[in-house]
Design a protein around this motif. Structure first.
Motif, PDB file in Angstrom:
ATOM      1  N   ALA A 581       0.823  -1.213   0.000  1.00 21.56           N
ATOM      2  CA  ALA A 581       0.000   0.000   0.000  1.00 21.56           C
ATOM      3  C   ALA A 581       0.859   1.266   0.000  1.00 21.56           C
ATOM      4  CB  ALA A 581      -0.928  -0.008   1.218  1.00 21.56           C
ATOM      5  N   ILE A 633      -1.810   4.333   1.310  1.00 18.72           N
ATOM      6  CA  ILE A 633      -2.886   5.146   0.717  1.00 18.72           C
ATOM      7  C   ILE A 633      -4.174   5.105   1.530  1.00 18.72           C
ATOM      8  CG2 ILE A 633      -2.099   5.108  -1.686  1.00 18.72           C
ATOM      9  CD1 ILE A 633      -3.863   2.568  -1.989  1.00 18.72           C
ATOM     10  N   MET A 655      -4.756 -11.868  -5.604  1.00 16.71           N
ATOM     11  CA  MET A 655      -5.755 -12.947  -5.654  1.00 16.71           C
ATOM     12  C   MET A 655      -7.009 -12.588  -4.862  1.00 16.71           C
ATOM     13  SD  MET A 655      -3.729 -16.485  -5.291  1.00 16.71           S
ATOM     14  CE  MET A 655      -5.218 -17.421  -5.199  1.00 16.71           C
ATOM     15  N   SER A 660      -9.540 -12.237   3.636  1.00 15.37           N
ATOM     16  CA  SER A 660     -10.648 -13.116   4.035  1.00 15.37           C
ATOM     17  C   SER A 660     -10.099 -14.310   4.801  1.00 15.37           C
ATOM     18  CB  SER A 660     -11.467 -13.541   2.817  1.00 15.37           C
ATOM     19  OG  SER A 660     -10.966 -14.691   2.242  1.00 15.37           O
TER      20      SER A 660
HETATM   21  P1  ADP Z   1      -4.750  -9.082  -2.348  1.00 13.65           P
HETATM   22  O1  ADP Z   1      -3.627  -8.575  -1.482  1.00 13.65           O
HETATM   23  O2  ADP Z   1      -4.413 -10.289  -3.103  1.00 13.65           O
HETATM   24  O3  ADP Z   1      -5.339  -7.992  -3.195  1.00 13.65           O
HETATM   25  P2  ADP Z   1      -6.214  -9.087   0.088  1.00 13.65           P
HETATM   26  O4  ADP Z   1      -7.444  -9.797   0.521  1.00 13.65           O
HETATM   27  O5  ADP Z   1      -5.041  -9.250   0.957  1.00 13.65           O
HETATM   28  O6  ADP Z   1      -5.901  -9.522  -1.384  1.00 13.65           O
HETATM   29  O7  ADP Z   1      -6.552  -7.563   0.007  1.00 13.65           O
HETATM   30  C1  ADP Z   1      -7.724  -7.122  -0.645  1.00 13.65           C
HETATM   31  C2  ADP Z   1      -7.660  -5.651  -0.994  1.00 13.65           C
HETATM   32  O8  ADP Z   1      -7.682  -4.868   0.201  1.00 13.65           O
HETATM   33  C3  ADP Z   1      -6.396  -5.235  -1.620  1.00 13.65           C
HETATM   34  O9  ADP Z   1      -6.446  -5.435  -3.043  1.00 13.65           O
HETATM   35  C4  ADP Z   1      -6.289  -3.763  -1.277  1.00 13.65           C
HETATM   36  O10 ADP Z   1      -7.051  -2.966  -2.196  1.00 13.65           O
HETATM   37  C5  ADP Z   1      -6.966  -3.675   0.056  1.00 13.65           C
HETATM   38  N1  ADP Z   1      -5.982  -3.596   1.145  1.00 13.65           N
HETATM   39  C6  ADP Z   1      -5.538  -4.596   1.910  1.00 13.65           C
HETATM   40  N2  ADP Z   1      -4.656  -4.146   2.844  1.00 13.65           N
HETATM   41  C7  ADP Z   1      -4.540  -2.805   2.647  1.00 13.65           C
HETATM   42  C8  ADP Z   1      -3.752  -1.777   3.273  1.00 13.65           C
HETATM   43  N3  ADP Z   1      -2.936  -2.013   4.321  1.00 13.65           N
HETATM   44  N4  ADP Z   1      -3.860  -0.493   2.826  1.00 13.65           N
HETATM   45  C9  ADP Z   1      -4.724  -0.250   1.777  1.00 13.65           C
HETATM   46  N5  ADP Z   1      -5.468  -1.172   1.143  1.00 13.65           N
HETATM   47  C10 ADP Z   1      -5.363  -2.449   1.566  1.00 13.65           C
END
Ligand code: ADP
Length: 694
Positions: A581, A633, A655, A660
């Motif tokens: 991020a 962000i 993915m 989840s």
């Molecule tokens: P992936 O990392 O494969 O996209 P995740 O389930 O881990 O799948 O995360 C889902 C979405 O959540 C990410 O694509 C991102 O947009 C958002 N996200 C997760 N962690 C953060 C974070 N620390 N800061 C901002 N957005 C995040």
């Protein structure tokens, strides 16, 4: 599905009973109708007979009255004969006789005229009634003398009074009346000495000789044999019914018919108390019958409703998939529904027989169930949410059930036993097992995906030790080729090679450990140990993305009770998300803070996908909170809505499984995964794990 479930309203199975019910209903109505008809005819006959009886009583009374009237008239006529004879007392002269006769006529209105005639019927003296002026003016006395002669002949033969035929005597004023002569023979010194003739006006005769009270309600008349009325007295005919009695007034020389008429009210309309009583009783009977009919109709309706309710209840019970069982206060089974029988494979009869232990109790658990039954009968209240138990089918197979028990309260509010509902949860268990297995597979896949993602990092990381090893080896080889082989330089080179090889081995091992370790055992692990396991991988990525990693483990943070592989993956995922991020922020601001501390119950709440919620749900447990904060962000509201949804990602290579899975793992441990914005920018993800018991 229980077999042969009778459905309410379904046409086929219920047609026959419906026909039977209709037939029975018709027959019942027929019987009621017959009873009503019989009762109506009985009541009608009774009223009619009572009316008839009453009429015959009245008729008899009338006959008696008529006989009494005839007798009164006869004795009255005899007394009149004596009065007439008194005229001859003292051998009167014709003038003296006339004087006496007028006096007598004044007393007796029924006489119109009196005559004294000699043996040859020549008139010696005569007197008219002062109430009738010259009554024979219109027809002349001579015209009726022949009748008088016959009567007098009869009188002298009988030596007593004789009566002549009656005849109509018209009057000068246009009126007239029926009159009758009586002839009385006179005897002087034992020899016939003429006759006394008196003319009776029949209407006045009735008026004088019939009792007055009788005339108020009756009509009295003299008639001829053919019914022609000669004289009439009394109440005229104004009402509908009429009773009639006739008596002969048999007089010497002439016979009259006395007729007594009596008018009665509308026949059958309460003629007397008896009829009124019978009519009232009949009416009461009719009312009772009507009430009975109404009551019977109500009962029929209630029966029909009850039958419908019973059929509905039966259909409901039979189609239930939940097993139902009722026990009395002694623990005997009093009721089981078909679903329960199907569940355990025993018939209702078998289940209701008294047993020491129930046939569906697994023998190894019978003692436990027995003590549970004893405590229940002693009044222990079962949990409202139910409890899980294991039952045994007839074939010996065990299956899990959810049991919900409640006291059975009767209509009077008294507890009569216990009612239990059973839900066969074998299928639910199977599905849970399946989902757990697939969850595990998914986690393994996610882990492999993480590793795949890191492959490039690994190659980059391994390049350095390999390059170092290679340059040490090349340097050593060069030294060997030059023939100069200072032992110290070679030792340093070898030492360097060994160090670099170990460094490369560590990198490989950390990945290997992460992928391979799959033991599901929960154990007490210190937070530091968890971090140590994942730090090499985190550091690898941090180096590539130019992120500073700061770790702050509080000294009072105890060991947690967890599946370490899973928790390591959670930490790795959160750290990786945080670092990714920050790829848009200036390098100077890219720092990732990983913290561990003891969670106090008074600590605040954090914002999660499902709204505010406390991080700990059981005050009795001690919780350890892990936090991973980034300066990235942040999370927009759109992303926040779906952040925990599987396969949701905003990354080209992502993915969408990381978060989840993280949440599932944390919740499986009893904790919660939440996030909140970090100041001045970025996001902090926090999750809790239970502290390991001492
Ligand atoms: P992936 O990392 O494969 O996209 P995740 O389930 O881990 O799948 O995360 C889902 C979405 O959540 C990410 O694509 C991102 O947009 C958002 N996200 C997760 N962690 C953060 C974070 N620390 N800061 C901002 N957005 C995040």
């Amino acid at each position: 599905m229980p077999a042969a479930t009778p459905a309410i309203g379904s046409s086929q199975p219920s047609d026959q009973p419906a026909e039977k019910t209709a037939l029975a209903g018709n027959r019942r109505w027929l019987l009621w109708g017959l009873l009503a008809c019989l009762l109506a005819s009985l009541m009608g006959t009774l009223v009619w007979l009572t009316g008839r009886y009453e009429l015959s009583q009245q008729q008899m009374q009338l006959e008696q009255d008529a006989a009494a009237v005839v007798s009164d008239i006869r004795s009255g006529l005899n007394r009149r004969v004596q009065s007439l004879q008194s005229l001859q007392v003292g051998d009167p002269s014709p003038q003296g006789w006339s004087f006496e006769a007028v006096a007598l006529l004044r007393e007796h209105r029924e006489w119109v005229h009196i005559e004294w005639r000699d043996q040859r019927l020549a008139l010696l003296a005569g007197a008219d009634s002062p109430y009738w002026r010259n009554p024979f003016a219109r027809i002349g006395r001579a015209s009726v003398l022949s009748e008088v002669g016959i009567a007098c002949a009869t009188a002298s033969r009988l030596s007593g009074p004789a009566y002549a035929n009656s005849y109509y005597l018209p009057q000068p004023d246009g009126l007239g009346m029926e009159v009758m002569d009586v002839c009385l023979p006179l005897i002087r010194d034992g020899l016939p000495a003429g006759y006394l003739v008196a003319t009776y006006a029949l209407p006045d005769l009735l008026a004088e000789m019939v009792p007055r009270q009788l005339l108020r309600s009756h009509q009295v008349s003299f008639t001829e044999a053919d019914g022609t009325r000669l004289a009439m007295l009394g109440e005229g005919q104004r009402r509908s019914g009429q009773l009639q009695a006739q008596q002969l007034l048999d007089l010497p020389g002439h016979t009259l018919v006395l007729r007594l008429d009596r008018w009665i009210g509308a026949p059958g309309l309460l003629p007397n108390v008896l009829t009124a009583l019978v009519a009232t009783v009949s009416l009461a009977l009719a009312v009772v019958l009507a009430l009975l009919v109404r009551d019977s109709r109500r009962r029929q309706r209630a029966e029909r409703e009850l039958a419908e309710a019973l059929a509905f209840r039966k259909a409901m019970e039979d189609s239930l998939v939940t097993g139902l069982r009722a026990r009395d206060l002694q623990g005997r089974v009093t009721y089981v529904n078909p679903a329960f029988c199907a569940m355990v494979g025993f018939s209702a009869q078998e289940l209701k027989q008294p047993h020491d232990t129930q046939p569906y109790w697994p023998p190894e658990m019978a003692a436990e169930y027995q003590s549970r039954l004893i405590s229940r009968l002693a009044g222990a209240v079962p949990p409202r949410t139910g409890f899980e138990s294991v039952f045994m089918r007839r074939d010996g197979t065990r299956f899990p059930v959810l049991v919900i028990e409640a006291p059975l309260i009767d209509a009077g509010g008294v507890q009569t036993g216990w009612m239990s509902a059973f839900l066969d949860i074998s299928e639910q268990r199977r599905v849970e097992e399946l989902s757990r297995a697939s969850q595990e597979r998914l986690q393994a896949t996610a882990r492999l995906a993480t590793v795949g993602e890191m492959a490039s990092l690994l190659s980059h990381e391994l390049n350095q030790p390999l390059a170092a090893i290679s340059s040490y080896a090349t340097g050593s080889l060069n030294l060997l080729a030059q023939g100069a082989l200072p032992a110290e330089a070679l030792r340093q080179a070898m030492h360097g090679i060994a160090g670099q090889a170990e460094r490369a081995g560590k990198v490989i091992r950390s990945v290997h450990d992460f992928v391979r370790r799959r033991d599901q055992q929960r154990e007490a692990v210190t937070p530091q140990a968890l971090l140590d396991a994942v730090m090499p991988l985190i550091v690898l990525q941090a180096r590539k993305l130019h992120v500073r990693v700061l770790v702050d483990v509080h000294a009072d943070a105890p060991a947690v009770w967890c599946d370490r592989t899973m928790v390591e993956q959670v930490l790795l995922n959160l750290a990786r998300n945080g670092m990714q991020a920050m790829d848009q922020v200036p390098i100077a601001a890219r720092d990732l803070r990983i913290g561990v501390r003891l969670r106090r119950p008074s600590a605040g709440t954090a914002r999660g996908a499902s709204g505010p919620a406390p991080l700990e749900d059981a005050a009795s447990l001690t919780w350890v909170e892990f936090s991973v904060g980034d300066g990235g962000i942040g999370i927009t509201p759109e992303v926040a809505q779906r952040i925990f949804t599987p396969f949701f990602t905003t990354k080209a290579q992502g993915m969408g499984l990381g978060l989840s899975l993280c949440r599932t793992v944390v919740e499986q441990h009893g904790g919660a995964l939440l996030y909140e914005p970090r100041q001045p920018q970025g996001t902090v993800f926090r999750f809790t794990l239970p502290a390991a018991p001492d």
